[in-house]
Design an enzyme around this catalytic site. Structure first.
Site, PDB file in Angstrom:
ATOM      1  N   GLU A 140       0.857  -1.189   0.000  1.00 11.97           N
ATOM      2  CA  GLU A 140       0.000   0.000   0.000  1.00 11.97           C
ATOM      3  C   GLU A 140       0.888   1.233   0.000  1.00 11.97           C
ATOM      4  O   GLU A 140       1.822   1.326   0.793  1.00 11.97           O
ATOM      5  CB  GLU A 140      -0.873  -0.064   1.267  1.00 11.97           C
ATOM      6  N   ILE A 148       3.856  15.560  -3.569  1.00  8.45           N
ATOM      7  CA  ILE A 148       5.282  15.598  -3.920  1.00  8.45           C
ATOM      8  C   ILE A 148       5.989  14.392  -3.295  1.00  8.45           C
ATOM      9  O   ILE A 148       6.787  13.709  -3.925  1.00  8.45           O
ATOM     10  CB  ILE A 148       5.923  16.908  -3.424  1.00  8.45           C
ATOM     11  N   CYS A 381      -1.342  -1.315  29.797  1.00 11.51           N
ATOM     12  CA  CYS A 381      -0.082  -0.563  29.814  1.00 11.51           C
ATOM     13  C   CYS A 381      -0.171   0.602  30.799  1.00 11.51           C
ATOM     14  O   CYS A 381      -0.151   0.375  32.002  1.00 11.51           O
ATOM     15  CB  CYS A 381       0.306  -0.121  28.415  1.00 11.51           C
ATOM     16  N   HIS A 507       0.223  -5.018  25.392  1.00 10.36           N
ATOM     17  CA  HIS A 507      -0.884  -4.538  24.541  1.00 10.36           C
ATOM     18  C   HIS A 507      -1.595  -5.701  23.857  1.00 10.36           C
ATOM     19  O   HIS A 507      -1.328  -5.988  22.685  1.00 10.36           O
ATOM     20  CB  HIS A 507      -0.355  -3.563  23.487  1.00 10.36           C
ATOM     21  N   GLU A 509      -4.463  -5.802  22.698  1.00  5.33           N
ATOM     22  CA  GLU A 509      -5.353  -5.355  21.610  1.00  5.33           C
ATOM     23  C   GLU A 509      -4.739  -5.565  20.230  1.00  5.33           C
ATOM     24  O   GLU A 509      -5.466  -5.695  19.242  1.00  5.33           O
ATOM     25  CB  GLU A 509      -5.743  -3.881  21.813  1.00  5.33           C
TER      26      GLU A 509
HETATM   27  N1  GLN Z   1       3.988   5.835  29.611  1.00  6.29           N
HETATM   28  C1  GLN Z   1       4.066   4.498  30.120  1.00  6.29           C
HETATM   29  C2  GLN Z   1       5.440   3.895  29.935  1.00  6.29           C
HETATM   30  O1  GLN Z   1       6.218   4.369  29.125  1.00  6.29           O
HETATM   31  C3  GLN Z   1       3.020   3.615  29.479  1.00  6.29           C
HETATM   32  C4  GLN Z   1       3.237   3.371  28.031  1.00  6.29           C
HETATM   33  C5  GLN Z   1       2.027   2.837  27.310  1.00  6.29           C
HETATM   34  O2  GLN Z   1       0.913   2.884  27.818  1.00  6.29           O
HETATM   35  N2  GLN Z   1       2.218   2.357  26.093  1.00  6.29           N
HETATM   36  O3  GLN Z   1       5.782   2.945  30.578  1.00  6.29           O
END
Ligand code: GLN
Length: 533
Positions: A140, A148, A381, A507, A509
């Site tokens: 993509e 440009i 996180c 994470h 997700e």
């Molecule tokens: N700010 C936090 C850290 O650096 C959490 C980072 C985040 O949520 N991705 O540990």
């Protein structure tokens, strides 16, 4: 031999090139083909990792620790591919690589130029995904033709087609056919212009996907085909599908796009098999239950800032035959008023990741509300870090507990900088990034959700739970349910005496898919469904 599809965009940005590339990938996979997807972004940052969500939306993290464009999230959600750092390149990363080679003397004696050196570098990046076990690479090109910044990319993909043979390469152009209310007409001219611009760059598109709010008549499609020099059957109409973006593959399949692609590329495949996708869509459109989840963040007005979170919540719903309704709550609004005002009636509360001090106290207040009112809570996180601070302050009585990210002088640094981060000064690509193993403790919510004892999840952070406080927290009812295998880092916390309180340092997700919801999101929604709305 690997075949290549290039997806370009015209007229305006935000037409959904990423979703369409992902949908094409999904359809080709459904025919038994192995696909890989990648994105080229024309901006000069080496990667989007240093950009604010306001600028760029979510940063999607790959297993191998690349900070990438959120379109890679669509690729993974729609297909079985696992993206890596070869799946996202920017103008900045391309130049960076060429300049490093120049300094090493790899072009000794030569003048280094956009053509051929930058374009060759781009072609090498495309080739990185090709291989004996890959049938089709979908690349993509970000931005739109006429920018440009896009020019070297268009020149590179033109050359690529010329070198590989036109029968092995397909150019798909996504364009807008606007409807003018005052004239009560759809207009094909912008599409003609953008295809004209592509042809000036030497690229004749094979297929046009026309985004439109009105159904196109036969005459209008014929006109587009004639003036854009595209087969009549290769003008695909794509009307808006909101809110069910997983319907895009269906729109394409109904018009035979997958058949056109395999025919034009000479690919031998069976027919498509999209049964699982259709059953997923059926649940999504006619679910039996519904749960309202509050997401408390600080980029709430911006859908793309928490793209994967919102998607994973939707998947968690699908996994429970439920629709997830998302209540977006700006954490600073909680600071200005109260938690109850914004959170009352919701069946689950999620605090996503983030950086910086703004909105932190609102998130902590939201978590206190979830803990005290026994509302299912999912922290991700920064959400886990806030949950730790909340617990320290309000359960353990450490009133001034904080993360050193927000208060370097706190007497109780319950969240502190990772050891490995202490010497780090450079910002780009230096966090704890990518997949890390995690072992789960028996008899915990996490262990039950995953149904296995060791997992791998993706990270992006610099701070962690301070081990010096572990015992104190445990004595007050905090459960540490996931660890880095050496036991040194806490990756998951839970709270006893609560129906579902789970917070993770990683994470999850990023790894959730509509037809394979992430176990933690699925369990979170399941718990939310137990709460009366
Ligand atoms: N700010 C936090 C850290 O650096 C959490 C980072 C985040 O949520 N991705 O540990």
């Amino acid at each position: 031999m690997t075949k290549h599809i290039f997806v370009t965009g015209g007229v305006v940005s935000s037409l959904g090139k990423g979703l369409n590339s992902a949908s094409i990938g999904m359809l080709l996979e459904s025919r038994g083909l192995k696909v890989c997807l990648q994105k080229f972004d024309p901006y000069v940052n080496v990667d989007p990792g240093t950009m604010s969500p306001f600028e760029h939306g979510e940063i999607y993290v790959t297993d191998d620790g690349a900070e990438t464009d959120l379109d890679l999230g669509h690729y993974e959600r729609f297909t079985n591919t696992i993206t890596n750092r070869n799946c996202n390149f920017t103008t900045g990363s391309i130049y960076n690589s060429v300049i490093m080679k120049e300094r090493k003397g790899e072009y000794l004696g030569k003048t280094v130029q956009v053509i051929p050196h930058i374009t060759n570098e781009i072609k090498e990046c495309i080739s990185k995904l090709a291989g004996p076990d890959v049938d089709v690479v979908i690349s993509e090109i970000g931005g739109i033709v006429g920018d440009i910044e896009s020019q070297p990319f268009l020149e590179a993909i033109r050359q690529f087609g010329q070198e590989l043979g036109r029968e092995n390469v397909l150019y798909i152009h996504l364009t807008l056919v606007p409807y003018l209310r005052a004239a009560d007409e759809v207009k094909t001219k912008p599409t003609q212009h953008s295809v004209g611009m592509l042809r000036q760059a030497g690229i004749q598109p094979d297929i046009l996907i026309c985004r439109t709010e009105k159904t196109l008549t036969r005459e209008q499609k014929d006109k587009i085909a004639l003036f854009c020099n595209v087969d009549r059957g290769s003008v695909i109409e794509e009307k808006d599908v909101k809110p069910f973006l997983y319907e895009i593959p269906l729109i394409l399949v109904e018009q035979g796009l997958d058949t056109i692609i395999v025919k034009k590329l000479g690919l031998k495949t069976n027919g498509h098999n999209i049964g699982r996708w259709l059953s997923m869509l059926e649940i999504m459109k006619n679910p039996q239950y519904s749960a309202e989840i509050a997401v408390v963040g600080k980029y709430i007005g911006l859908q793309s800032a928490y793209e994967s979170i919102y998607e994973a919540l939707t998947h968690g719903g699908i996994g429970n035959n439920a629709r997830t309704r998302i209540r977006r709550v700006e954490s600073e609004d909680i600071e200005k008023t109260s938690a109850v005002q914004h959170l009352e009636g919701c069946q689950g509360i999620l605090v996503p990741g983030g950086f910086g001090e703004r909105g932190i106290e609102g998130k902590i207040t939201a978590i206190k509300y979830a803990r005290e009112n026994k509302i299912p809570f999912f922290g991700i996180c920064l959400g886990m870090q806030c949950a730790t601070i909340e617990f320290a302050r309000n359960v353990c009585g450490l009133k001034e507990a904080n993360s050193t990210e927000f208060d370097t002088n706190t007497p109780h640094p319950v969240i502190s900088l990772l050891e490995e981060q202490r010497q780090v000064r450079v910002k780009g690509g230096t966090m704890r990034l990518g997949a890390q193993p995690c072992v789960l403790k028996e008899n915990t919510l996490a262990r039950r959700a995953y149904g296995m004892g060791s997992i791998s999840e993706r990270h992006r952070h610099r701070y962690e739970l301070n081990n010096a406080y572990r015992e104190r927290f445990a004595s007050k009812g905090m459960v540490f349910s996931g660890f880095l295998p050496d036991g040194q880092l806490v990756e998951i916390i839970e709270i006893k005496e609560h129906p579902w309180f789970v917070a993770v340092q990683f994470h999850p997700e990023f790894k959730s898919k509509p037809i394979n919801p992430h176990p933690l999101f699925k369990e979170f929604i399941k718990a939310a469904l137990q709460v009366r709305s």
